[in-house]
Design an enzyme around this catalytic site. Structure first.
Site, mmCIF file in Angstrom:
data_model
loop_
_atom_site.group_PDB
_atom_site.id
_atom_site.type_symbol
_atom_site.label_atom_id
_atom_site.label_comp_id
_atom_site.label_asym_id
_atom_site.label_seq_id
_atom_site.Cartn_x
_atom_site.Cartn_y
_atom_site.Cartn_z
ATOM 1 N N LEU A 84 0.820 -1.217 0.000
ATOM 2 C CA LEU A 84 0.000 0.000 0.000
ATOM 3 C C LEU A 84 0.851 1.263 0.000
ATOM 4 O O LEU A 84 1.867 1.352 0.678
ATOM 5 C CB LEU A 84 -0.926 0.013 1.226
ATOM 6 C CG LEU A 84 -1.945 -1.125 1.324
ATOM 7 C CD1 LEU A 84 -2.864 -0.909 2.526
ATOM 8 C CD2 LEU A 84 -2.768 -1.278 0.053
ATOM 9 N N GLU B 65 0.398 5.880 -0.980
ATOM 10 C CA GLU B 65 -0.553 6.998 -0.867
ATOM 11 C C GLU B 65 -1.715 6.906 -1.863
ATOM 12 O O GLU B 65 -2.802 7.393 -1.585
ATOM 13 C CB GLU B 65 0.177 8.331 -1.064
ATOM 14 C CG GLU B 65 0.604 8.981 0.232
ATOM 15 C CD GLU B 65 -0.546 9.233 1.222
ATOM 16 O OE1 GLU B 65 -1.602 9.740 0.801
ATOM 17 O OE2 GLU B 65 -0.390 8.901 2.400
ATOM 18 N N GLY B 66 -1.475 6.292 -3.028
ATOM 19 C CA GLY B 66 -2.567 6.133 -4.004
ATOM 20 C C GLY B 66 -3.670 5.265 -3.423
ATOM 21 O O GLY B 66 -4.853 5.614 -3.461
ATOM 22 N N HIS B 67 -3.270 4.125 -2.842
ATOM 23 C CA HIS B 67 -4.252 3.241 -2.200
ATOM 24 C C HIS B 67 -4.933 3.970 -1.039
ATOM 25 O O HIS B 67 -6.151 3.843 -0.841
ATOM 26 C CB HIS B 67 -3.566 1.991 -1.642
ATOM 27 C CG HIS B 67 -2.897 1.127 -2.666
ATOM 28 N ND1 HIS B 67 -1.552 0.875 -2.666
ATOM 29 C CD2 HIS B 67 -3.404 0.435 -3.720
ATOM 30 C CE1 HIS B 67 -1.243 0.063 -3.671
ATOM 31 N NE2 HIS B 67 -2.347 -0.213 -4.332
ATOM 32 N N LYS C 93 -5.221 5.566 -12.356
ATOM 33 C CA LYS C 93 -3.870 5.192 -12.794
ATOM 34 C C LYS C 93 -3.973 3.990 -13.722
ATOM 35 O O LYS C 93 -3.317 3.905 -14.747
ATOM 36 C CB LYS C 93 -3.007 4.845 -11.582
ATOM 37 C CG LYS C 93 -1.571 5.167 -11.789
ATOM 38 C CD LYS C 93 -0.609 4.049 -11.966
ATOM 39 C CE LYS C 93 -0.630 2.955 -10.986
ATOM 40 N NZ LYS C 93 0.064 1.779 -11.560
ATOM 41 N N MET D 30 2.154 7.146 -8.365
ATOM 42 C CA MET D 30 2.498 6.165 -7.329
ATOM 43 C C MET D 30 2.082 4.773 -7.781
ATOM 44 O O MET D 30 1.036 4.598 -8.403
ATOM 45 C CB MET D 30 1.810 6.529 -6.031
ATOM 46 C CG MET D 30 2.367 7.798 -5.465
ATOM 47 S SD MET D 30 2.016 7.927 -3.734
ATOM 48 C CE MET D 30 2.679 9.552 -3.432
ATOM 49 N N SER D 31 2.919 3.793 -7.464
ATOM 50 C CA SER D 31 2.649 2.416 -7.855
ATOM 51 C C SER D 31 3.457 1.505 -6.941
ATOM 52 O O SER D 31 4.580 1.843 -6.560
ATOM 53 C CB SER D 31 3.100 2.213 -9.313
ATOM 54 O OG SER D 31 3.212 0.843 -9.598
ATOM 55 N N ARG E 204 4.869 -1.031 -7.837
ATOM 56 C CA ARG E 204 6.044 -1.454 -8.607
ATOM 57 C C ARG E 204 7.197 -0.461 -8.498
ATOM 58 O O ARG E 204 8.338 -0.818 -8.794
ATOM 59 C CB ARG E 204 5.671 -1.673 -10.078
ATOM 60 C CG ARG E 204 4.819 -2.911 -10.299
ATOM 61 C CD ARG E 204 4.657 -3.221 -11.781
ATOM 62 N NE ARG E 204 4.097 -4.539 -11.996
ATOM 63 C CZ ARG E 204 2.798 -4.801 -12.134
ATOM 64 N NH1 ARG E 204 1.921 -3.821 -12.076
ATOM 65 N NH2 ARG E 204 2.375 -6.039 -12.321
HETATM 66 P P1 AMP Z 1 -3.061 -2.309 -7.241
HETATM 67 O O1 AMP Z 1 -2.762 -2.670 -5.826
HETATM 68 O O2 AMP Z 1 -1.900 -1.767 -7.981
HETATM 69 O O3 AMP Z 1 -3.820 -3.386 -7.960
HETATM 70 O O4 AMP Z 1 -4.067 -1.069 -7.153
HETATM 71 C C1 AMP Z 1 -5.245 -1.127 -6.403
HETATM 72 C C2 AMP Z 1 -6.094 0.071 -6.712
HETATM 73 O O5 AMP Z 1 -5.368 1.265 -6.390
HETATM 74 C C3 AMP Z 1 -6.455 0.188 -8.199
HETATM 75 O O6 AMP Z 1 -7.779 0.658 -8.318
HETATM 76 C C4 AMP Z 1 -5.461 1.202 -8.702
HETATM 77 O O7 AMP Z 1 -5.898 1.906 -9.830
HETATM 78 C C5 AMP Z 1 -5.365 2.120 -7.502
HETATM 79 N N1 AMP Z 1 -4.126 2.895 -7.562
HETATM 80 C C6 AMP Z 1 -2.861 2.411 -7.634
HETATM 81 N N2 AMP Z 1 -1.972 3.431 -7.726
HETATM 82 C C7 AMP Z 1 -2.698 4.580 -7.729
HETATM 83 C C8 AMP Z 1 -2.370 5.951 -7.812
HETATM 84 N N3 AMP Z 1 -1.101 6.373 -7.916
HETATM 85 N N4 AMP Z 1 -3.369 6.858 -7.778
HETATM 86 C C9 AMP Z 1 -4.658 6.451 -7.681
HETATM 87 N N5 AMP Z 1 -5.037 5.155 -7.596
HETATM 88 C C10 AMP Z 1 -4.079 4.239 -7.629
#
Ligand code: AMP
Length: 281
Positions: free
Chosen positions: A33, A35-37, A149, A184-185, A187
């Protein structure tokens, strides 16, 4: 904060909340997790009485040569962040719980996966839609939040929800970025310091594309090649795709529309990063 590892436990909790007339917001994630999450969780907290987070690195959305094994896993940290964010329940299933032996039911959209990441990652969205539908059936949310994203993923889920008439409101959330613009990611954790230094160029080149449009360039093809040239000025970046497309259908555009989606995927070293902006044309 409750932690549920089985679908049955998760469903039972959701049913009891529903019986008490409480509605449920749901944020599905693969963990690590950031800041995006957390922004999705904040928005979820405002949107309903109860907030559920799922942490599940979904194997069916990774291709055979992709980064399933090296995908970052930070469970202890994630649970602390979830608790601090006011999450009421975490759904934390195992792969066997989600895909029991003999599993053979997949859900697949006809058109939206045939563009952008869907071309580069065959089977990816089949895995995404299958797992999200299964998560929806476990959590039974009233509202589910998805980040822009992963814009194509948001559209695919929005379409699936509409097609199947699921009684779930899909709420898109704007991209959260680092100060230097990098989206943010999870990865990003896999980038070396030198690779990380190269990454601001990605968002800068998206912003530059808007500027070229404002200066009068109207041809999607010209904009795309100029963008690729700008990106690859740094040898650490290789472009997987660049596309200007319709934000609804994701079909490539020969002529700009008033709102056109510019989406990009590139490798920085071994790490594949995606980003996008809505162009005002
Ligand atoms: P993930 O864990 O990468 O599968 O992402 C889970 C959720 O968080 C998905 O809906 C993504 O689009 C969202 N998410 C990931 N990174 C961001 C970000 N930088 N800004 C907004 N939402 C994000």
């Amino acid at each position: 904060m409750k932690i549920f590892k089985t679908v049955t436990e998760m469903q039972a909790w959701s049913s009891s909340e529903k019986r008490e007339n409480r509605d449920i917001a749901f944020v599905p994630t693969m963990g690590a997790l950031h800041e995006g999450h957390l922004e999705l969780l904040r928005r979820g907290k405002e949107a309903a009485d109860r907030l559920v987070l799922s942490l599940f690195v979904n194997p069916t959305q990774f291709g055979p040569r992709e980064d399933l094994d090296s995908y970052p896993r930070t469970l202890k940290n994630d649970l602390q962040k979830a608790e601090a964010a006011g999450v009421d329940a975490v759904f934390l299933p195992s792969s066997e719980e989600m895909y029991p032996r003999g599993f053979q039911t997949f859900i697949q959209l006809e058109n939206l996966p045939n563009h952008l990441c869907g071309i580069k990652r065959p089977g990816h969205f089949r895995g995404v839609t299958t797992v999200v539908l299964k998560l929806f059936m476990a959590v039974n949310p009233d509202v589910a939040l998805f980040g822009k994203k992963d814009y194509q993923q948001f559209r695919v889920i929005q379409q699936m929800t509409a097609d199947l008439r699921l009684p779930i409101r899909i709420l898109p959330v704007d991209i959260v970025r680092e100060k230097d613009g990098l989206a943010m990611s999870s990865r990003n954790l896999n980038l070396s310091p030198e690779e990380r230094e190269a990454t601001p160029r990605i968002f800068q080149s998206l912003v530059a594309t808007q500027r070229w449009i404002d200066e009068g360039e109207r041809k999607p093809g010209h904009l795309e090649s100029r963008l690729i040239r700008t990106l690859t000025l740094d040898p650490k970046i290789t472009v997987d795709y660049v596309a200007i497309c319709d934000p609804q259908t994701l079909e490539p555009l020969k002529k700009l529309k008033p709102e056109s989606l510019l989406a990009i995927a590139c490798f920085v070293g071994q790490t594949r990063l995606i980003d996008n902006v809505l162009l005002k044309c």
